[in-house]
Design a protein around this motif. Structure first.
Motif, mmCIF file in Angstrom:
data_model
loop_
_atom_site.group_PDB
_atom_site.id
_atom_site.type_symbol
_atom_site.label_atom_id
_atom_site.label_comp_id
_atom_site.label_asym_id
_atom_site.label_seq_id
_atom_site.Cartn_x
_atom_site.Cartn_y
_atom_site.Cartn_z
ATOM 1 N N LYS A 170 56.633 27.965 71.294
ATOM 2 C CA LYS A 170 55.184 28.168 71.303
ATOM 3 C C LYS A 170 54.823 29.494 70.648
ATOM 4 C CE LYS A 170 51.201 27.501 74.338
ATOM 5 N NZ LYS A 170 50.746 27.148 75.705
ATOM 6 N N ASN A 171 55.582 30.554 70.984
ATOM 7 C CA ASN A 171 55.315 31.864 70.379
ATOM 8 C C ASN A 171 55.510 31.829 68.867
ATOM 9 O OD1 ASN A 171 54.717 33.108 72.834
ATOM 10 N ND2 ASN A 171 56.844 33.653 73.224
ATOM 11 N N ILE A 172 56.581 31.154 68.439
ATOM 12 C CA ILE A 172 56.886 31.086 67.006
ATOM 13 C C ILE A 172 55.838 30.251 66.274
ATOM 14 C CG2 ILE A 172 58.532 30.170 65.316
ATOM 15 C CD1 ILE A 172 60.764 30.973 67.314
ATOM 16 N N THR A 173 55.434 29.113 66.859
ATOM 17 C CA THR A 173 54.454 28.240 66.213
ATOM 18 C C THR A 173 53.132 28.962 65.984
ATOM 19 O OG1 THR A 173 55.442 26.255 67.183
ATOM 20 C CG2 THR A 173 53.162 26.082 66.397
ATOM 21 N N TYR A 174 52.597 29.549 67.069
ATOM 22 C CA TYR A 174 51.327 30.270 66.925
ATOM 23 C C TYR A 174 51.490 31.493 66.028
ATOM 24 C CZ TYR A 174 48.866 27.467 70.407
ATOM 25 O OH TYR A 174 48.256 26.442 71.073
ATOM 26 N N GLY A 175 52.661 32.112 66.125
ATOM 27 C CA GLY A 175 52.919 33.271 65.281
ATOM 28 C C GLY A 175 52.873 32.929 63.809
ATOM 29 N N ASN A 210 53.685 35.666 74.250
ATOM 30 C CA ASN A 210 53.296 36.506 73.119
ATOM 31 C C ASN A 210 52.170 35.883 72.300
ATOM 32 O OD1 ASN A 210 56.255 36.531 73.805
ATOM 33 N ND2 ASN A 210 56.177 38.429 72.619
ATOM 34 N N TYR A 211 52.041 34.557 72.390
ATOM 35 C CA TYR A 211 51.036 33.842 71.600
ATOM 36 C C TYR A 211 49.605 34.267 71.950
ATOM 37 C CZ TYR A 211 50.776 30.927 75.832
ATOM 38 O OH TYR A 211 50.649 30.499 77.132
ATOM 39 N N ILE A 212 49.397 34.808 73.151
ATOM 40 C CA ILE A 212 48.042 35.252 73.525
ATOM 41 C C ILE A 212 47.594 36.392 72.617
ATOM 42 C CG2 ILE A 212 46.692 36.400 75.328
ATOM 43 C CD1 ILE A 212 48.277 34.811 77.388
ATOM 44 N N GLN A 213 48.450 37.390 72.488
ATOM 45 C CA GLN A 213 48.130 38.507 71.609
ATOM 46 C C GLN A 213 48.042 38.045 70.154
ATOM 47 O OE1 GLN A 213 50.837 41.805 71.885
ATOM 48 N NE2 GLN A 213 49.567 43.140 70.634
ATOM 49 N N THR A 214 48.955 37.163 69.761
ATOM 50 C CA THR A 214 48.956 36.648 68.391
ATOM 51 C C THR A 214 47.632 35.980 68.049
ATOM 52 O OG1 THR A 214 51.351 36.290 68.425
ATOM 53 C CG2 THR A 214 50.075 35.050 66.794
#
Length: 508
Positions: A9-14, A155-159
């Motif tokens: 999820k973090n990588i996708t949104y990133g 991390n996706y929230i900040q991203t």
């Protein structure tokens, strides 16, 4: 949600956010160059570096606090989390004040680090700098709150918040450049939108984590604060080293050569940093997952995943390094003209450091996740001294090349020492295997680069878009094919293949 699911999820949104931002920034940079020129571009890059130097006041508190949150989050210890976040808030308010004071104190010295500013007056330079300073200081009032979400592997929230803000900033600034061609308004609209982003982020995080607003917060006991203090003391050294190495080059270039060269180099740095951002989404998205891994799994499993992590780093950074060496200058020539191209030797040095950093990011991220900060604190100081001394001496004899010789030499020091520290302090094993793998990877990359250089001499005898695109395709196919042929039998490759084919459990 498992570590792999959080990482995905973090990588996708990133990637979604970064690709969108990079496209817009690339367009913005192109418009900036034609609207305002290389001198303003140099000022923009220089001030960014100066404010990064002032971030020394942060002293690594963010890194230490993030590490401190992993365990209480894994255990669901709400009271400990509240106490840590309250400490973090107090520390960052102090940091904001210190950065503001230091930033204002630097103003009288700006004229000494900006050589040949062209028709930009000293008053304008000060005003531009104050806007940069405002952006930096205000960020400290909300950035600490992101640490709670990041420690939860979200991390996706900040991203996502940053992505929306950046898109708004860049689009607005492009309009300013096209119609007004005014650097002051360009900076002001960016600062205003970023301020709105900080206000929104503060509101959103308070709502998502209401514990941040609770008043009944116990103070941490001395035995709880002591390990945090120890880590912060060690991270001070790391912070000095990081700033002296990676935020000083533009300052040295501006002081000893001129501000316009800062602008020329910044075009290359934009391209390299853009790719680095895309790559780092993968690696930085996994830090919190590794923190959870180290807190809950055996050393054997930690080492196995570390090797896989490093294998991925070689493949990505190795391919990217070869592509940069081959394609950077032709692309810059086609993009903004041959007068914007810099010495090929400088490019080689920049990419050698880029490749070495690719290996260090694996070691550093795992070290951060494990909370190993003290063991290599003096290495950072050695790096800083070596970089500054060599760069300042050599720039006076061989110009821009000399600055990057210093950068490469300091990087090789860390690349050699830090793996030993991780293997000793985290895995309690010999580091010999790591160095052997490093040699194997380097030989594979060097031989592949030689072949690509031969192909380039045939395909790019004339620099035009058709030949350039053909070379991009050839580099992509040939480099990855060679890597696949030579590395497909390694255990790390087989592990990744199993993950892709879903043969490994999702909890890994």
């Amino acid at each position: 949600m498992s570590r792999i699911e959080f990482a995905k999820k973090n990588i996708t949104y990133g990637y979604i956010g970064t690709v969108l931002n990079l496209i817009l920034k690339f367009v913005s940079r192109t418009v900036f160059i034609y609207a305002l020129g290389a001198t303003y571009l140099g000022v923009n890059g220089l001030y960014t570096n100066i404010l990064s130097v002032l971030s020394f006041a942060e002293l690594g508190i963010g890194t230490a606090m993030n590490y401190s949150l992993y365990k209480p989050i894994a255990e669901g210890d709400k009271e400990k989390i509240k106490s840590l976040m309250n400490l973090y808030k107090t520390a960052y308010r102090w940091i904001a004040g210190i950065v503001a004071i230091l930033g204002l104190a630097i103003i009288p010295f700006l004229q000494f680090v900006i050589k040949d500013p062209g028709n930009i007056s000293n008053t304008e330079l000060v005003l531009y700098y104050l806007i940069f300073l405002f952006n930096t200081v205000t960020s400290y009032f909300v950035s600490y709150k992101y640490s709670l979400a990041n420690a939860e592997q979200k991390n996706y929230i900040q991203t996502n918040i940053r992505t929306v803000s950046t898109v708004m900033v860049v689009l607005t600034q492009i309009v300013v450049l096209l119609f007004l061609q005014n650097f002051l308004i360009y900076l002001l609209v960016g600062a205003f939108i970023e301020l709105l982003e900080k206000v929104y982020a503060n509101f959103y995080l308070n709502k998502k984590y209401p514990m941040l607003l609770e008043k009944n917060v116990r103070e941490l006991e001395s035995q709880e604060v002591e390990p945090i203090k120890t880590n912060i003391k060690a991270l001070i050294f790391h912070k000095i080293g990081e700033i002296s190495v990676y935020q000083s080059d533009n300052i040295v270039i501006s002081s000893f050569i001129n501000i316009t060269v800062v602008g020329l180099v910044s075009n290359y740095n934009l391209l390299i940093s853009s790719v680095t951002q895309l790559i780092n989404i993968i690696f930085n998205s996994l830090i919190s997952s590794f923190g959870n891994l180290i807190a809950t799994e055996s050393i054997e499993k930690q080492l196995r995943l570390f090797k896989v992590y490093r294998f991925v780093a070689f493949w990505i950074f190795g391919f990217s390094s070869i592509a940069f060496i081959t394609l950077l200058s032709p692309f810059v020539e086609l993009w903004i003209g041959s007068e914007m191209v810099i010495n090929q030797m400088v490019i080689y040095l920049i990419i050698i450091d880029f490749y070495a950093r690719g290996h260090r990011i694996v070691v550093n991220n795992f070290k951060i996740a494990a909370g190993v900060f003290d063991a290599d604190k003096y290495v950072a100081i050695v790096q800083a001294v070596v970089n500054l001394v060599i760069s300042i001496i050599l720039v006076q004899y061989i110009g821009l090349v000399g600055i990057y010789v210093g950068t490469v030499i300091q990087g090789l020091i860390a690349t050699g020492i830090k793996p030993f520290i991780v293997y000793k302090n985290v895995f309690n094993q010999s580091v010999k295997e790591y160095y052997v793998d490093s040699a194997v990877y380097l030989i594979i990359m060097a031989l592949t680069l030689l072949l690509i250089e031969v192909i380039k001499s045939q395909l790019l005898s004339t620099v035009n878009w058709v030949n350039f695109v053909s070379l991009v395709v050839v580099v992509t196919v040939v480099v990855n094919a060679i890597f696949f042929i030579l590395l497909r039998k390694r255990s790390e490759f087989k592990y990744l293949k199993n993950i892709i084919l879903k043969k490994e459990g999702a909890s890994n």
